[in-house]
Enzyme design. Sequence first.
Site, PDB file in Angstrom:
ATOM      1  N   ARG A  20       0.890  -1.173   0.000  1.00  0.00           N
ATOM      2  CA  ARG A  20       0.000   0.000   0.000  1.00  0.00           C
ATOM      3  C   ARG A  20       0.917   1.209   0.000  1.00  0.00           C
ATOM      4  O   ARG A  20       1.589   1.490   1.000  1.00  0.00           O
ATOM      5  CB  ARG A  20      -0.930  -0.004   1.214  1.00  0.00           C
ATOM      6  CG  ARG A  20      -1.702   1.289   1.368  1.00  0.00           C
ATOM      7  CD  ARG A  20      -2.878   1.194   2.305  1.00  0.00           C
ATOM      8  NE  ARG A  20      -3.987   0.481   1.676  1.00  0.00           N
ATOM      9  CZ  ARG A  20      -5.234   0.482   2.142  1.00  0.00           C
ATOM     10  NH1 ARG A  20      -5.531   1.134   3.243  1.00  0.00           N
ATOM     11  NH2 ARG A  20      -6.172  -0.194   1.513  1.00  0.00           N
TER      12      ARG A  20
ATOM     13  N   HIS B 294      -7.088   1.077  -6.710  1.00  0.00           N
ATOM     14  CA  HIS B 294      -7.313   0.122  -5.609  1.00  0.00           C
ATOM     15  C   HIS B 294      -7.944  -1.143  -6.206  1.00  0.00           C
ATOM     16  O   HIS B 294      -9.119  -1.446  -5.962  1.00  0.00           O
ATOM     17  CB  HIS B 294      -8.238   0.771  -4.579  1.00  0.00           C
ATOM     18  CG  HIS B 294      -8.257   0.069  -3.248  1.00  0.00           C
ATOM     19  ND1 HIS B 294      -7.454  -1.004  -2.947  1.00  0.00           N
ATOM     20  CD2 HIS B 294      -9.004   0.312  -2.125  1.00  0.00           C
ATOM     21  CE1 HIS B 294      -7.707  -1.395  -1.697  1.00  0.00           C
ATOM     22  NE2 HIS B 294      -8.637  -0.612  -1.185  1.00  0.00           N
TER      23      HIS B 294
ATOM     24  N   GLN C 101      -9.834  -3.949  -4.124  1.00  0.00           N
ATOM     25  CA  GLN C 101     -11.176  -3.562  -3.676  1.00  0.00           C
ATOM     26  C   GLN C 101     -12.223  -3.952  -4.710  1.00  0.00           C
ATOM     27  O   GLN C 101     -13.334  -4.379  -4.371  1.00  0.00           O
ATOM     28  CB  GLN C 101     -11.216  -2.047  -3.442  1.00  0.00           C
ATOM     29  CG  GLN C 101     -12.553  -1.533  -2.932  1.00  0.00           C
ATOM     30  CD  GLN C 101     -12.865  -2.015  -1.533  1.00  0.00           C
ATOM     31  OE1 GLN C 101     -12.055  -1.892  -0.644  1.00  0.00           O
ATOM     32  NE2 GLN C 101     -14.060  -2.567  -1.334  1.00  0.00           N
TER      33      GLN C 101
ATOM     34  N   ASP D  31     -17.409   6.946  -1.779  1.00  0.00           N
ATOM     35  CA  ASP D  31     -16.134   6.793  -1.061  1.00  0.00           C
ATOM     36  C   ASP D  31     -15.875   8.111  -0.329  1.00  0.00           C
ATOM     37  O   ASP D  31     -16.556   9.127  -0.583  1.00  0.00           O
ATOM     38  CB  ASP D  31     -14.999   6.461  -2.053  1.00  0.00           C
ATOM     39  CG  ASP D  31     -13.682   6.088  -1.363  1.00  0.00           C
ATOM     40  OD1 ASP D  31     -13.686   5.861  -0.127  1.00  0.00           O
ATOM     41  OD2 ASP D  31     -12.643   6.042  -2.045  1.00  0.00           O
TER      42      ASP D  31
ATOM     43  N   CYS E 136     -16.276   1.292   0.054  1.00  0.00           N
ATOM     44  CA  CYS E 136     -15.121   0.456   0.404  1.00  0.00           C
ATOM     45  C   CYS E 136     -14.762   0.566   1.879  1.00  0.00           C
ATOM     46  O   CYS E 136     -14.087  -0.323   2.411  1.00  0.00           O
ATOM     47  CB  CYS E 136     -13.924   0.812  -0.477  1.00  0.00           C
ATOM     48  SG  CYS E 136     -13.275   2.466  -0.232  1.00  0.00           S
TER      49      CYS E 136
ATOM     50  N   ARG F  81     -13.502  -8.758   0.938  1.00  0.00           N
ATOM     51  CA  ARG F  81     -12.073  -8.457   0.751  1.00  0.00           C
ATOM     52  C   ARG F  81     -11.242  -9.716   1.027  1.00  0.00           C
ATOM     53  O   ARG F  81     -10.284 -10.004   0.335  1.00  0.00           O
ATOM     54  CB  ARG F  81     -11.625  -7.325   1.687  1.00  0.00           C
ATOM     55  CG  ARG F  81     -12.207  -5.949   1.396  1.00  0.00           C
ATOM     56  CD  ARG F  81     -11.800  -5.403   0.038  1.00  0.00           C
ATOM     57  NE  ARG F  81     -10.362  -5.371  -0.156  1.00  0.00           N
ATOM     58  CZ  ARG F  81      -9.528  -4.432   0.338  1.00  0.00           C
ATOM     59  NH1 ARG F  81     -10.017  -3.428   1.026  1.00  0.00           N
ATOM     60  NH2 ARG F  81      -8.228  -4.486   0.117  1.00  0.00           N
TER      61      ARG F  81
HETATM   62  N1   CP Z   1     -11.246  -0.470   1.892  1.00  0.00           N
HETATM   63  C1   CP Z   1      -9.993  -0.514   2.382  1.00  0.00           C
HETATM   64  O1   CP Z   1      -9.007  -0.673   1.654  1.00  0.00           O
HETATM   65  O2   CP Z   1      -9.925  -0.399   3.738  1.00  0.00           O
HETATM   66  P1   CP Z   1      -8.605  -0.206   4.608  1.00  0.00           P
HETATM   67  O3   CP Z   1      -8.049   1.159   4.261  1.00  0.00           O
HETATM   68  O4   CP Z   1      -9.076  -0.297   6.024  1.00  0.00           O
HETATM   69  O5   CP Z   1      -7.619  -1.272   4.247  1.00  0.00           O
HETATM   70  N1  NVA Z   2     -10.075   6.556  -1.506  1.00  0.00           N
HETATM   71  C1  NVA Z   2      -9.710   6.111  -0.188  1.00  0.00           C
HETATM   72  C2  NVA Z   2      -9.913   4.643  -0.070  1.00  0.00           C
HETATM   73  C3  NVA Z   2      -9.596   4.061   1.282  1.00  0.00           C
HETATM   74  C4  NVA Z   2      -9.709   2.578   1.319  1.00  0.00           C
HETATM   75  C5  NVA Z   2      -8.270   6.501   0.117  1.00  0.00           C
HETATM   76  O1  NVA Z   2      -7.425   6.388  -0.772  1.00  0.00           O
HETATM   77  O2  NVA Z   2      -8.000   6.926   1.236  1.00  0.00           O
END
Ligand code: CP
Ligand code: NVA
Length: 313
Positions: free
Chosen positions: A113, A140, A143, A231, A270, A298
């Site tokens: 990440r 992502h 997701q 989101d 998400c 997930r």
């Molecule tokens: N949706 C998602 O990726 O959640 P987290 O940021 O908690 O991993």
């Molecule tokens: N768009 C959000 C998604 C979190 C899972 C972010 O990038 O923070």
Amino acid sequence: MSAVIPNSHFIDLKDLPAEVLRNILDTAKCWKAARTSLPKGAVDDGAPLAGHTLAMIFEKSSTRTRISFEMAMQQLGGTSVVLQGGSMQLGRGESVADTARVMSRYVDAIMVRANEHDTVLELAKEGSVPVINALTDRSHPCQLIADMLTLEDHFGDMTGRKVAWVGDGNNVATSFIEAAVRFGFSLTLACPDGFLPSEAALAWAKAEGGDIALTNDPVAAVCGACAVVADAWVSMGDEDVDARMQALRPYQVNSALMDHAADDAVFLHCLPAHRGEEVTADVIDGPRSLVWDEAENRLHAQKAILAWCMGKI
Ligand code: CP
Ligand code: NVA
């Protein structure tokens, strides 16, 4: 124990043929159904990833991704190592390339990440094991496998159905655009000027013949949609908080907006969610919301992604 034969990287949906994504999704569905009565830590029949280790690098916060990947490796019979980017030498300036080369000597796959998408691309280029994008500023994709599982569990085949994205044209929106092309559903995005989806993603989708529309009008976007997706208005790393709050305020998903969607429309997010901002409590906590199934999925999605990356499906 057979040696790891890396299948490939899972970096963006656009990089993978529809048949590969279908295989991943169908595997997720099948393995989900096969373990409904097992305790969550029990290993699946055949322990598909026995002897395999996943390293996870987090440069940003996570709840779902971190836990679901860790439990995915547990259920597949493998192990995992969780690393915070800031506590690695990476955080002190060791290059991504050197990090990739070294980690490839220890583990069978790397999940990352990352703040910047280029970090994921560099890890994949310089390492010799599969790399999984677990969210970047660009996309992502993990997701979206969970979201497709959620939608297909609920509606069956999504081909030709309409989905509406309402709010910021962010990283998750980019993966939705790519999913719409690869899985053949129709996607309308309602986003304010200044927070539109990636032009490159839209151009790619158009070239691929995707059924993607863009509007500033949330009501027009949700009209006829079987799923409405929201989101956070402020993603991790975003700094222009006030401008976002102001521009995105008219894009809240509330009951009045949901009433314009199809009668059987569901709500997806998400998570993490901000009740009173991008979605009202009555929608996310109401009967049309599938967000808890989506979060659970997930785990099932991750398992199939891992198995594909490591050449097991
Ligand atoms: N949706 C998602 O990726 O959640 P987290 O940021 O908690 O991993
Ligand atoms: N768009 C959000 C998604 C979190 C899972 C972010 O990038 O923070």
